[in-house]
Design a protein around this motif. Structure first.
Motif, PDB file in Angstrom:
ATOM      1  N   VAL A  64       0.400  11.423  10.908  1.00  0.00           N
ATOM      2  CA  VAL A  64       0.662  10.104  11.187  1.00  0.00           C
ATOM      3  C   VAL A  64       1.277   9.429  10.221  1.00  0.00           C
ATOM      4  O   VAL A  64       2.345   8.464  10.520  1.00  0.00           O
ATOM      5  N   ILE A  65       1.038   9.642   9.151  1.00  0.00           N
ATOM      6  CA  ILE A  65       1.883   8.710   8.035  1.00  0.00           C
ATOM      7  C   ILE A  65       2.340   9.600   6.978  1.00  0.00           C
ATOM      8  O   ILE A  65       3.148   8.895   6.042  1.00  0.00           O
ATOM      9  N   GLY A  66       2.571  10.983   7.180  1.00  0.00           N
ATOM     10  CA  GLY A  66       3.139  11.832   6.215  1.00  0.00           C
ATOM     11  C   GLY A  66       4.725  11.535   5.875  1.00  0.00           C
ATOM     12  O   GLY A  66       5.135  11.917   4.735  1.00  0.00           O
ATOM     13  N   ASN A  67       5.315  11.051   6.646  1.00  0.00           N
ATOM     14  CA  ASN A  67       6.727  10.529   6.525  1.00  0.00           C
ATOM     15  C   ASN A  67       7.048   9.215   5.496  1.00  0.00           C
ATOM     16  O   ASN A  67       8.337   8.942   5.390  1.00  0.00           O
ATOM     17  N   ARG A  68       5.961   8.564   5.572  1.00  0.00           N
ATOM     18  CA  ARG A  68       5.881   7.049   4.823  1.00  0.00           C
ATOM     19  C   ARG A  68       5.120   6.749   3.742  1.00  0.00           C
ATOM     20  O   ARG A  68       5.113   5.569   3.389  1.00  0.00           O
ATOM     21  N   ALA A  69       4.278   7.786   3.421  1.00  0.00           N
ATOM     22  CA  ALA A  69       3.175   7.366   2.415  1.00  0.00           C
ATOM     23  C   ALA A  69       2.679   8.350   1.630  1.00  0.00           C
ATOM     24  O   ALA A  69       2.975   9.749   2.267  1.00  0.00           O
ATOM     25  N   ILE A  70       1.907   8.191   0.524  1.00  0.00           N
ATOM     26  CA  ILE A  70       1.640   9.496  -0.220  1.00  0.00           C
ATOM     27  C   ILE A  70       0.006   9.819   0.182  1.00  0.00           C
ATOM     28  O   ILE A  70      -0.696   8.695   0.376  1.00  0.00           O
ATOM     29  N   ILE A  71      -0.126  11.076   0.408  1.00  0.00           N
ATOM     30  CA  ILE A  71      -1.296  11.528   0.788  1.00  0.00           C
ATOM     31  C   ILE A  71      -2.068  12.032  -0.116  1.00  0.00           C
ATOM     32  O   ILE A  71      -1.608  13.321  -0.772  1.00  0.00           O
ATOM     33  N   VAL A  72      -3.177  11.771  -0.730  1.00  0.00           N
ATOM     34  CA  VAL A  72      -4.138  12.386  -1.959  1.00  0.00           C
ATOM     35  C   VAL A  72      -5.295  12.868  -1.262  1.00  0.00           C
ATOM     36  O   VAL A  72      -5.775  12.184  -0.509  1.00  0.00           O
TER      37      VAL A  72
ATOM     38  N   ILE B 129       0.759  -1.073  -0.036  1.00  0.00           N
ATOM     39  CA  ILE B 129       0.132   0.164  -0.119  1.00  0.00           C
ATOM     40  C   ILE B 129       1.024   1.181  -0.012  1.00  0.00           C
ATOM     41  O   ILE B 129       1.631   1.551   0.874  1.00  0.00           O
ATOM     42  N   VAL B 130       0.814   2.065  -1.069  1.00  0.00           N
ATOM     43  CA  VAL B 130       1.630   3.035  -1.281  1.00  0.00           C
ATOM     44  C   VAL B 130       1.162   4.548  -0.638  1.00  0.00           C
ATOM     45  O   VAL B 130       2.020   5.376  -0.360  1.00  0.00           O
ATOM     46  N   GLY B 131       0.013   4.607  -0.299  1.00  0.00           N
ATOM     47  CA  GLY B 131      -0.524   5.737   0.252  1.00  0.00           C
ATOM     48  C   GLY B 131      -2.234   5.701   0.442  1.00  0.00           C
ATOM     49  O   GLY B 131      -2.771   4.483   0.438  1.00  0.00           O
TER      50      GLY B 131
END
Length: 313
Positions: free
Chosen positions: A74-82, A44-46
């Motif tokens: 929470v996840i901004g340093n390890r996943a893409i946020i769309v 899961i990339v984002g």
């Protein structure tokens, strides 16, 4: 966080939900846990937040910004946020896009305004997306609506022009019909081969992945992330036996959530599944949707049992 490798937007994204407390306020603690779980599966990339599954149409401007802020923390340093942008008026869409950028989104997914289900034409569609692109310096994804969604779905001549906007990097393709998906995929491959075509019809993942897809932004990944990633990987390596096995797990639950009338209950069905699985204390949606009745809950319980996500009682 957008990775630095070539074609960074390819892959499977979880389209996230929004947990509410008993006062219909966003439960930010549970939302933070939800984002962490949404990207915990390898492959899961984002996430896509503020999408249809995230009840964007029922959230205020401030709440949409809060959702993105929570994801970033929470996840901004390890996943893409769309982050989805859904507004009827282009100036308002510009402000929502700027909010998303300031709150930490990596990219936008621009949804067609609901009024376009009655009528749209290429000029208005282009002007809407161009206005958003002027407001922010961000990659942009498009949303191709279902074949039964009236004129929300872009005709070929409109889609061909949209994908050539320099900000466009991908399409959440939700035609919900494999022949239409294939036509759109071929069009985009010719008009803008750098744009990722992401098959995102939850009930049509196996055939669309088999036709060819660059990933998916899919709300069913909230419940079956490992199976969806495994399906995608199996198709890529030509392992149809594994692909069919994953399809057998995915399809009955997809049909129960998305393929049962009325389709407008799909989001609250997903949330009800979170409740049935014991992940959330309540899976209700905001009014006018509210909560599901006992018959719906019983039907979903059976679908979760059939998918192997909970034991029979």
């Amino acid at each position: 966080m957008i990775p630095s490798h070539t074609r960074p937007f390819r892959g499977i994204y979880t389209a996230t939900l929004v947990p509410l407390d008993d006062q219909d306020r966003i439960d930010t603690d549970r939302l933070a846990q939800h984002f962490a779980a949404a990207v915990a599966t390898d492959g899961i990339v984002g996430v896509l937040c503020n999408g249809h599954a995230g009840e964007v149409f029922l959230l205020s401007r401030e709440e949409r910004r809060l959702v993105v802020q929570t994801a970033r923390e929470v996840i901004g340093n390890r996943a893409i946020i769309v982050s989805g942008v859904l507004c009827e008026e282009s100036g308002e869409a510009q402000r929502h896009a700027a909010d998303a950028q300031a709150a930490g989104a990596d990219a936008l997914l621009v949804f067609p305004p609901f009024s376009w289900a009655l009528s749209q034409e290429t000029g208005m569609v282009l002007r809407h997306h161009q206005a958003i692109a002027r407001a922010v310096d961000m990659p942009m994804m498009l949303y191709q609506a279902g074949v039964r969604a009236g004129t929300l779905a872009y005709p070929a001549e409109t889609l061909e022009q949209l994908v050539q906007l320099p900000q466009v990097v991908g399409i959440k393709e939700g035609s919900w019909e494999t022949a239409a998906y294939d036509v759109n995929r071929r069009l985009v491959a010719q008009a803008a081969p750098h744009v990722e075509m992401m098959a995102s019809g939850d009930e049509h993942l196996l055939p669309c992945f088999a036709i060819g897809s660059d990933g998916s932004l899919v709300s069913l990944a909230v419940l079956l992330p490992e199976e969806i990633v495994a399906l995608d990987r199996a198709i890529q390596r030509g392992d149809m036996a594994t692909a069919r096995a994953m399809h057998a797990r995915i399809q009955p639950l997809a049909n129960a959530i998305y393929g049962t009338a009325p389709g407008g209950l799909a989001t609250v069905r997903l949330k009800a599944c979170m409740e049935l699985l014991g992940r959330w204390p309540s899976g209700h949606g905001r009014q006018p949707i509210g909560a599901l009745d006992a018959a719906e809950m019983a039907r979903l319980r059976g679908a979760l049992v059939a998918a192997g996500l909970m034991g029979a009682r």
